[in-house]
Design an enzyme around this catalytic site. Structure first.
Site, PDB file in Angstrom:
ATOM      1  N   ILE A  61     -67.036  -7.818  83.972  1.00 42.79           N
ATOM      2  CA  ILE A  61     -68.042  -7.277  85.179  1.00 42.79           C
ATOM      3  C   ILE A  61     -68.622  -8.016  85.900  1.00 42.79           C
ATOM      4  CG2 ILE A  61     -70.084  -6.212  83.937  1.00 42.79           C
ATOM      5  CD1 ILE A  61     -69.261  -3.495  84.985  1.00 42.79           C
ATOM      6  N   HIS A 114     -64.343 -10.813  71.638  1.00 44.01           N
ATOM      7  CA  HIS A 114     -63.379 -10.931  72.888  1.00 44.01           C
ATOM      8  C   HIS A 114     -63.414 -12.510  73.445  1.00 44.01           C
ATOM      9  CE1 HIS A 114     -67.771 -10.220  73.561  1.00 44.01           C
ATOM     10  NE2 HIS A 114     -67.694 -11.303  74.665  1.00 44.01           N
TER      11      HIS A 114
HETATM   12  P1  AMP Z   1     -70.614 -12.140  75.421  1.00 44.94           P
HETATM   13  O1  AMP Z   1     -70.830 -11.372  74.402  1.00 44.94           O
HETATM   14  O2  AMP Z   1     -71.762 -13.011  75.683  1.00 44.94           O
HETATM   15  O3  AMP Z   1     -69.496 -13.407  75.223  1.00 44.94           O
HETATM   16  O4  AMP Z   1     -70.099 -11.644  76.825  1.00 44.94           O
HETATM   17  C1  AMP Z   1     -69.972 -10.386  77.158  1.00 44.94           C
HETATM   18  C2  AMP Z   1     -69.366 -10.345  78.476  1.00 44.94           C
HETATM   19  O5  AMP Z   1     -68.887  -8.749  78.563  1.00 44.94           O
HETATM   20  C3  AMP Z   1     -70.300 -10.706  79.603  1.00 44.94           C
HETATM   21  O6  AMP Z   1     -69.611 -11.534  80.427  1.00 44.94           O
HETATM   22  C4  AMP Z   1     -70.613  -9.298  80.541  1.00 44.94           C
HETATM   23  O7  AMP Z   1     -70.290  -9.638  81.826  1.00 44.94           O
HETATM   24  C5  AMP Z   1     -69.028  -8.541  79.994  1.00 44.94           C
HETATM   25  N1  AMP Z   1     -69.377  -7.071  80.320  1.00 44.94           N
HETATM   26  C6  AMP Z   1     -70.194  -6.214  79.800  1.00 44.94           C
HETATM   27  N2  AMP Z   1     -70.038  -5.145  80.204  1.00 44.94           N
HETATM   28  C7  AMP Z   1     -68.828  -4.938  80.802  1.00 44.94           C
HETATM   29  C8  AMP Z   1     -68.198  -4.011  81.091  1.00 44.94           C
HETATM   30  N3  AMP Z   1     -68.286  -2.534  81.286  1.00 44.94           N
HETATM   31  N4  AMP Z   1     -66.649  -4.210  81.706  1.00 44.94           N
HETATM   32  C9  AMP Z   1     -66.475  -5.583  81.835  1.00 44.94           C
HETATM   33  N5  AMP Z   1     -67.210  -6.457  81.380  1.00 44.94           N
HETATM   34  C10 AMP Z   1     -68.316  -6.277  80.876  1.00 44.94           C
END
Ligand code: AMP
Length: 120
Positions: free
Chosen positions: A36, A105
């Site tokens: 996002i 992820h």
């Molecule tokens: P991290 O847990 O730090 O590796 O990163 C989590 C990632 O999830 C970040 O890059 C956010 O921008 C992304 N993110 C959070 N919420 C959403 C969502 N609803 N849809 C897509 N990506 C998301």
């Protein structure tokens, strides 16, 4: 190590269809969707459908079928997103890894030079 999965995390909600996402690929064991807040022209997150907190949790406890399905999704994303020039794959884990969402992820980022591996 105990891995305590929180089923209220935002990716669990995406998997249950409670929150929309921009899906680029899906199979029986994995979902790939656009981040996002993209940090590169290509920024896709690949997640397993099972309740795994982090890469080390997934690598230890996911079945061979789940792991194969996950990496099939990674391959499909790389092929479909046109990252022939290269890409970076990152998985942040827990506090030191600055993990924001506690569902494993893999970030797949490309479409430009990704620069040095770490900024600090
Ligand atoms: P991290 O847990 O730090 O590796 O990163 C989590 C990632 O999830 C970040 O890059 C956010 O921008 C992304 N993110 C959070 N919420 C959403 C969502 N609803 N849809 C897509 N990506 C998301």
């Amino acid at each position: 190590m105990d891995f305590d999965y929180d089923d209220q995390n935002i990716f669990a909600k995406i998997l249950r269809g409670e929150i929309p996402n921009d899906t680029v690929f899906e199979n029986a064991h994995a979902l790939a969707f656009r981040d996002i807040r993209p940090q590169a022209p290509v920024h896709v997150l690949v997640i397993p459908k099972g309740p795994y907190v982090s890469l080390d949790h997934f690598a230890r406890d996911a079945s061979a079928e789940e792991q194969a399905g996950f990496f099939a999704a990674v391959a499909a994303v790389c092929e479909g997103e046109g990252v022939e020039g290269g890409f970076r794959a990152i998985s942040n884990a827990r506090a030191d890894g600055v993990q924001e969402v506690p569902h494993f992820h893999l970030h797949i980022m490309g479409g430009r030079s990704m620069g040095p591996m770490l900024a600090n």
